[in-house]
Design a protein around this motif. Structure first.
Motif, PDB file in Angstrom:
ATOM      1  N   LEU A  73     -31.231  13.070 -12.642  1.00  0.00           N
ATOM      2  CA  LEU A  73     -30.755  14.147 -13.507  1.00  0.00           C
ATOM      3  C   LEU A  73     -29.278  13.984 -13.853  1.00  0.00           C
ATOM      4  N   ASP A  74     -28.916  14.500 -15.046  1.00  0.00           N
ATOM      5  CA  ASP A  74     -27.506  14.510 -15.433  1.00  0.00           C
ATOM      6  C   ASP A  74     -26.862  15.803 -14.969  1.00  0.00           C
ATOM      7  N   GLU A  75     -25.627  16.060 -15.387  1.00  0.00           N
ATOM      8  CA  GLU A  75     -24.898  17.242 -14.911  1.00  0.00           C
ATOM      9  C   GLU A  75     -25.540  18.554 -15.358  1.00  0.00           C
ATOM     10  N   ARG A  76     -26.339  18.509 -16.412  1.00  0.00           N
ATOM     11  CA  ARG A  76     -27.023  19.714 -16.899  1.00  0.00           C
ATOM     12  C   ARG A  76     -28.389  19.902 -16.248  1.00  0.00           C
ATOM     13  N   GLY A  77     -28.747  18.978 -15.353  1.00  0.00           N
ATOM     14  CA  GLY A  77     -30.053  19.064 -14.712  1.00  0.00           C
ATOM     15  C   GLY A  77     -31.170  18.500 -15.554  1.00  0.00           C
ATOM     16  N   GLU A  78     -30.817  17.739 -16.605  1.00  0.00           N
ATOM     17  CA  GLU A  78     -31.815  17.117 -17.477  1.00  0.00           C
ATOM     18  C   GLU A  78     -32.060  15.670 -17.045  1.00  0.00           C
ATOM     19  N   PRO A  79     -33.293  15.198 -17.228  1.00  0.00           N
ATOM     20  CA  PRO A  79     -33.575  13.800 -16.865  1.00  0.00           C
ATOM     21  C   PRO A  79     -32.738  12.826 -17.692  1.00  0.00           C
ATOM     22  N   VAL A  80     -32.235  11.798 -17.039  1.00  0.00           N
ATOM     23  CA  VAL A  80     -31.483  10.758 -17.752  1.00  0.00           C
ATOM     24  C   VAL A  80     -32.452   9.685 -18.216  1.00  0.00           C
ATOM     25  N   GLY A  81     -32.036   8.937 -19.214  1.00  0.00           N
ATOM     26  CA  GLY A  81     -32.858   7.849 -19.703  1.00  0.00           C
ATOM     27  C   GLY A  81     -32.714   6.624 -18.831  1.00  0.00           C
ATOM     28  N   LEU A 131     -28.499   5.630 -17.316  1.00  0.00           N
ATOM     29  CA  LEU A 131     -28.115   5.875 -15.916  1.00  0.00           C
ATOM     30  C   LEU A 131     -26.623   6.120 -15.765  1.00  0.00           C
ATOM     31  N   ALA A 132     -25.839   5.803 -16.789  1.00  0.00           N
ATOM     32  CA  ALA A 132     -24.403   6.079 -16.738  1.00  0.00           C
ATOM     33  C   ALA A 132     -24.131   7.565 -16.620  1.00  0.00           C
ATOM     34  N   ASP A 133     -25.089   8.404 -17.061  1.00  0.00           N
ATOM     35  CA  ASP A 133     -24.931   9.858 -17.017  1.00  0.00           C
ATOM     36  C   ASP A 133     -25.529  10.473 -15.754  1.00  0.00           C
ATOM     37  N   LEU A 134     -25.962   9.656 -14.816  1.00  0.00           N
ATOM     38  CA  LEU A 134     -26.617  10.171 -13.621  1.00  0.00           C
ATOM     39  C   LEU A 134     -25.653  10.984 -12.765  1.00  0.00           C
ATOM     40  N   ALA A 135     -26.092  12.190 -12.375  1.00  0.00           N
ATOM     41  CA  ALA A 135     -25.297  13.048 -11.504  1.00  0.00           C
ATOM     42  C   ALA A 135     -26.021  13.357 -10.198  1.00  0.00           C
TER      43      ALA A 135
END
Length: 372
Positions: free
Chosen positions: A157-165, A170-174
């Motif tokens: 998930l990213d910072e908004r709790g949405e799945p990352v691509g 994966l650069a947006d992975l939180a």
């Protein structure tokens, strides 16, 4: 052949890529030997090193072929196979996530996913397998195995709790949530079978070394390396430098995260296929692949076959389409002689198109020089 060992011939080649499968190579060599020496005992055991052709090799050795519909690297459904015998399953990630699953001339370095490989693993678990060999190689992906883990129940998930691509996403992975992973994984022996020992990231990592083969530009390879660095930082940084973590675009890393044991692909496959038992019945071993070159010496199937056969005191010769290794290098690898098809047919296109008949001619030469 040497006295005191089996009098038969074991034919254990890998595929001739773009021309013949390993089973076809073995069949043509065996036919040539039998024609030259009527009544000779010939046993065929096609081999593979974990990449393309691994499932076919297992099926040729007596495993049952199973087919399932899974996601290809671009998300489109594909029919992929794995192999089962008893409580052992052989999964070839290229069946679901390989370059050959992309349309001709199409690459997707930033978005190709290993989700289908995870679906294949899940299908193997459904058979009740207690040992799963995951063969890696020939992948179209550089997603760190995130897609595979997602198919097995993980969430990224990213910072908004949405799945990352996958891949660059994966650069947006939180956050990584592994609590939903298939519980059966905890009680299965997972073996990572590959022929590369690269780390996940850095100048020798999955993106830098293999990204260009999957269509990544220098800028995209850098982006993918940054994404994989982020992926490892969130999950388990200590695994990123483990040998094999960079295999198949980082699928090795994901497998290690699941507790897999990394082994050279050809060594695993020789064990799984029953090579030692077949070797005991043979006095001469014939191996080979499409090109015998420097890459052969780094974990490829013929080198593994030769090493195991030499350790047992058997003579080894090789067949190939093209040969670039000098005799002294072959001897150090345990190969007494190599017989390239180009010695009979110098035109590469004709050589590939007529590989079967040419192999039968080469087998006759081998019989004359090594069996009589």
């Amino acid at each position: 052949m040497r006295d005191g060992v089996g009098r038969g011939v074991l034919v254990a080649p890998d595929k001739f890529k773009g021309s013949l499968t390993a089973a076809e190579v073995a069949a043509h060599v065996a036919a040539g030997l039998r024609r030259a020496v009527p009544g000779i005992t010939v046993e065929t055991l096609p081999v593979a090193d974990g990449g393309d052709g691994t499932v076919d090799a297992a099926v040729a050795a007596g495993f049952e072929r199973r087919e399932v519909t899974v996601a290809g690297p671009l998300g489109h459904p594909v029919t992929a196979a794995f192999a089962v015998r008893g409580d052992t399953a052989v999964v070839e990630m290229a069946e679901a996530s390989g370059l050959r699953r992309l349309p001709a001339g199409t690459f997707a370095p930033l978005t190709a996913s290993t989700h289908g490989s995870g679906e294949l693993l899940r299908a193997a678990l459904d058979t009740g397998a207690r040992t799963v060999v995951l063969g890696v190689g020939g992948s179209a992906t550089t997603d760190g195995g995130a897609g595979m883990l997602t198919a097995l129940g993980a969430r990224f998930l990213d910072e908004r709790g949405e799945p990352v691509g996958p891949g660059g996403g994966l650069a947006d992975l939180a956050e990584a949530d592994l609590t939903g992973l298939d519980p059966r994984l905890a009680s299965v022996e997972l073996i990572l079978a590959g022929d590369v020992d690269n780390p996940l990231t850095g100048p020798h990592g999955a993106a830098a070394v293999y990204g260009p083969q999957k269509g990544a530009s220098p800028a995209e390879a850098t982006l993918l390396d940054d994404a994989l660095t982020r992926f490892a930082a969130v999950l388990a940084p200590g695994l990123a430098d483990r040998p094999g973590a960079g295999a198949a675009g980082g699928v090795g890393y994901a497998a290690l995260l699941l507790g897999a044991r990394f082994r050279a692909g050809i060594e695993v496959m020789l064990d799984v296929l029953g090579f030692a038992e077949a070797l005991a019945r043979a006095g001469l071993v014939i191996t080979g692949e499409g090109a015998l070159d420097e890459q052969t010496l780094h974990g490829k199937a013929p080198a593994g076959v030769a090493a195991a056969a030499r350790a047992a005191g058997r003579e080894v010769v090789a067949v190939c389409g093209r040969l670039t290794l000098p005799p002294e290098t072959l001897h150090r690898a345990g190969i007494a002689a190599a017989y390239p098809l180009t010695a009979l047919e110098p035109d590469p296109a004709t050589c590939m198109a007529q590989a079967g008949p040419l192999l039968e001619q080469v087998a006759s030469r081998i019989a004359e020089r090594h069996l009589t």
